[in-house]
Design a protein around this motif. Structure first.
Motif, short mmCIF file in Angstrom:
data_model
loop_
_atom_site.label_atom_id
_atom_site.label_comp_id
_atom_site.label_asym_id
_atom_site.label_seq_id
_atom_site.Cartn_x
_atom_site.Cartn_y
_atom_site.Cartn_z
N ALA A 142 0.84 -1.20 0.00
CA ALA A 142 0.00 0.00 0.00
C ALA A 142 0.87 1.24 0.00
O ALA A 142 2.03 1.23 0.46
CB ALA A 142 -0.93 0.00 1.21
N ALA A 148 -3.88 3.81 -2.20
CA ALA A 148 -3.76 2.93 -3.36
C ALA A 148 -2.93 1.70 -3.02
O ALA A 148 -2.19 1.67 -2.02
CB ALA A 148 -3.13 3.68 -4.53
N LEU A 149 -3.06 0.67 -3.87
CA LEU A 149 -2.29 -0.56 -3.78
C LEU A 149 -1.51 -0.75 -5.07
O LEU A 149 -1.98 -0.39 -6.15
CB LEU A 149 -3.21 -1.76 -3.55
CG LEU A 149 -4.04 -1.78 -2.26
CD1 LEU A 149 -4.99 -2.97 -2.27
CD2 LEU A 149 -3.15 -1.82 -1.04
N TRP A 157 -0.43 1.99 -9.31
CA TRP A 157 -1.07 2.16 -8.01
C TRP A 157 -2.55 2.41 -8.24
O TRP A 157 -2.94 3.36 -8.92
CB TRP A 157 -0.45 3.32 -7.24
CG TRP A 157 0.99 3.06 -6.86
CD1 TRP A 157 2.09 3.37 -7.59
CD2 TRP A 157 1.44 2.44 -5.67
NE1 TRP A 157 3.23 2.97 -6.94
CE2 TRP A 157 2.86 2.41 -5.75
CE3 TRP A 157 0.83 1.91 -4.55
CZ2 TRP A 157 3.64 1.86 -4.75
CZ3 TRP A 157 1.61 1.38 -3.55
CH2 TRP A 157 3.00 1.34 -3.65
N ARG A 159 -6.77 2.14 -6.51
CA ARG A 159 -7.58 2.04 -5.30
C ARG A 159 -8.28 0.68 -5.19
O ARG A 159 -8.53 0.21 -4.08
CB ARG A 159 -8.63 3.16 -5.28
CG ARG A 159 -8.06 4.54 -5.05
CD ARG A 159 -9.14 5.58 -4.99
NE ARG A 159 -9.92 5.65 -6.21
CZ ARG A 159 -10.97 6.43 -6.39
NH1 ARG A 159 -11.40 7.20 -5.40
NH2 ARG A 159 -11.62 6.43 -7.56
N SER A 190 -7.94 -0.54 -1.40
CA SER A 190 -6.94 0.13 -0.55
C SER A 190 -7.50 0.36 0.84
O SER A 190 -8.73 0.38 1.04
CB SER A 190 -6.54 1.46 -1.19
OG SER A 190 -7.67 2.32 -1.23
#
Length: 306
Positions: A142, A148-149, A157, A159, A190
Motif C-alpha cells: 500500500a 492505493a495498492l 497504483w 484504489r 486500498s
C-alpha cells in the motif's frame, strides 16, 4: 583316562564341534574322534577365519566391542554366531554377561528390515515476502497514505485492484489472488477505500439527502407511476392461481346436475348420469363433494358401468 572326543569337548564348553577342531589344529594337537560322529573336513581356500585360542578353561575370546556394536546396529544373533564360529547359545550367553538388552521377535524383525533411506525431496515454493513481479508474494503493498495498492503485474497504483485486474489484464479478482498467493478473503481495495465503505452507512444516516428522502417520499405516488402491468401484478398472480386450481379440480356441478344424480333410481342409472358429467370435464372428486358419496365408491360405480 580316555581322551575326550571333539563332540564331548564342544558339549562341555558350550561351543560347536568345528570350533574345537580349529582350536586343537591351531595348537598342533591330535584328538580322538567319536566312533559314531565324524566331524566334517575343514573347507579349503574359502576364507576361513583364523581359529581363536583358548584363554580359559570354559571361555573362548570374542571381540566384545565389535559384537555389541554389530548387535545394536541390527545384526541377528545367528549371523554373529556364524561369523565368530560359536553357537547361538554361547553368543547369547555372552551378550547377557555383557549386560546387553536382548531384542524380542518384533524388535529383531524391525531391525532386520531397517534400511537407510534417502531424505524425501521437499518441494519448496515461494514463501510470503518473496519477490513477485512488481510486488511481493502473498502480500499487498500500500502507498504511504493508504490511498492505493501496487499491482503485481504492471506496478500501477490503484484504489481497487480487482477492477484494475479485469480491465487492464483481463483476469478476475479471484484469478489475481490465486496468481499472486493471496487468500480468497483478501480484499483488493486500498485501506482508505475500505474505511470510506465502512463509514458510508453512518454518514448517510444523518445526511441532508437522507432527510429529504424521508420527508418527501410518497409510496402512493410511486405506485401510481408504475406501469399498468406492475400495478395489477398481485391481482394477476392471484387470478392465475385460481384458474390453475379450477383446472385441476374441474368445473363445479350445477344444481340441476346434482338433482339428476339424486333422482337416479338405481346404481346403473346413477352411473350413466355420472359418466356424462365426467365426459363434460367434471372431476370425480367434485361429484363426491356434491353428493356426499365417497370418492372410491364413485370410482367403483363408474368402473362397473364400463
Amino acid at each position: 583316562m580316555a581322551p575326550e572326543t571333539g563332540t564331548e569337548l564342544a558339549r562341555r564348553h558350550g561351543v560347536h564341534a568345528s570350533a574345537i577342531t580349529h582350536v586343537l589344529r591351531a595348537a598342533g594337537q591330535e584328538h580322538a574322534r567319536d566312533a559314531t560322529h565324524r566331524d566334517p573336513p575343514a573347507p579349503l581356500n574359502r576364507g576361513v577365519r583364523p581359529a581363536p585360542t583358548v584363554t580359559g578353561p570354559n571361555r573362548l575370546p570374542l571381540p566384545r566391542d565389535e559384537i555389541v556394536e554389530a548387535y545394536l546396529a541390527g545384526t541377528s544373533v545367528n549371523v554373529l554366531a556364524q561369523r565368530h564360529g560359536v553357537s547361538r547359545a554361547t553368543l547369547a550367553s555372552r551378550l547377557d554377561d555383557w549386560g546387553v538388552r536382548r531384542r524380542g521377535r518384533t524388535e529383531a524383525s524391525q531391525a532386520a528390515n531397517r534400511r537407510p533411506r534417502p531424505p524425501a525431496a521437499i518441494a519448496i515454493g515461494p514463501v510470503p515476502g518473496d519477490p513477485d513481479g512488481y510486488g511481493r508474494w502473498a502480500q499487498l503493498d500500500a502507498s504511504e497514505d493508504g490511498q492505493a495498492l501496487r499491482c503485481h503485474d504492471c506496478g500501477d497504483w490503484k484504489r481497487a485492484l480487482g477492477t484494475h485486474a479485469w480491465y487492464a489484464h483481463g483476469i478476475t479478482a479471484a484469478e489475481y489472488r490465486q496468481r499472486h498467493g493471496l487468500s480468497t478473503g483478501q480484499s483488493l481495495a486500498s485501506p482508505a477505500t475500505l474505511q470510506r465503505f465502512a463509514a458510508m452507512p453512518q454518514a448517510q444516516a444523518g445526511s441532508t439527502g437522507r432527510q429529504a428522502l424521508e420527508t418527501n417520499r410518497d409510496p402512493d405516488r410511486a405506485r401510481a407511476a408504475m406501469t399498468r402491468e406492475g400495478q395489477h401484478r398481485p391481482q394477476l398472480t392471484t387470478k392465475r392461481a385460481q384458474i390453475a386450481a379450477r383446472v385441476r379440480q374441474g368445473r363445479q356441478l350445477t344444481a340441476a346436475e346434482v338433482d339428476a344424480l339424486a333422482q337416479a333410481t338405481d346404481i346403473a342409472t346413477w352411473a350413466r348420469v355420472a359418466q356424462r358429467l365426467v365426459d363434460d370435464d367434471v372431476r370425480q372428486a367434485e361429484i363426491s363433494r356434491a353428493t356426499g358419496i365417497p370418492k372410491p365408491t364413485v370410482s367403483q360405480r363408474l368402473r362397473r358401468r364400463r
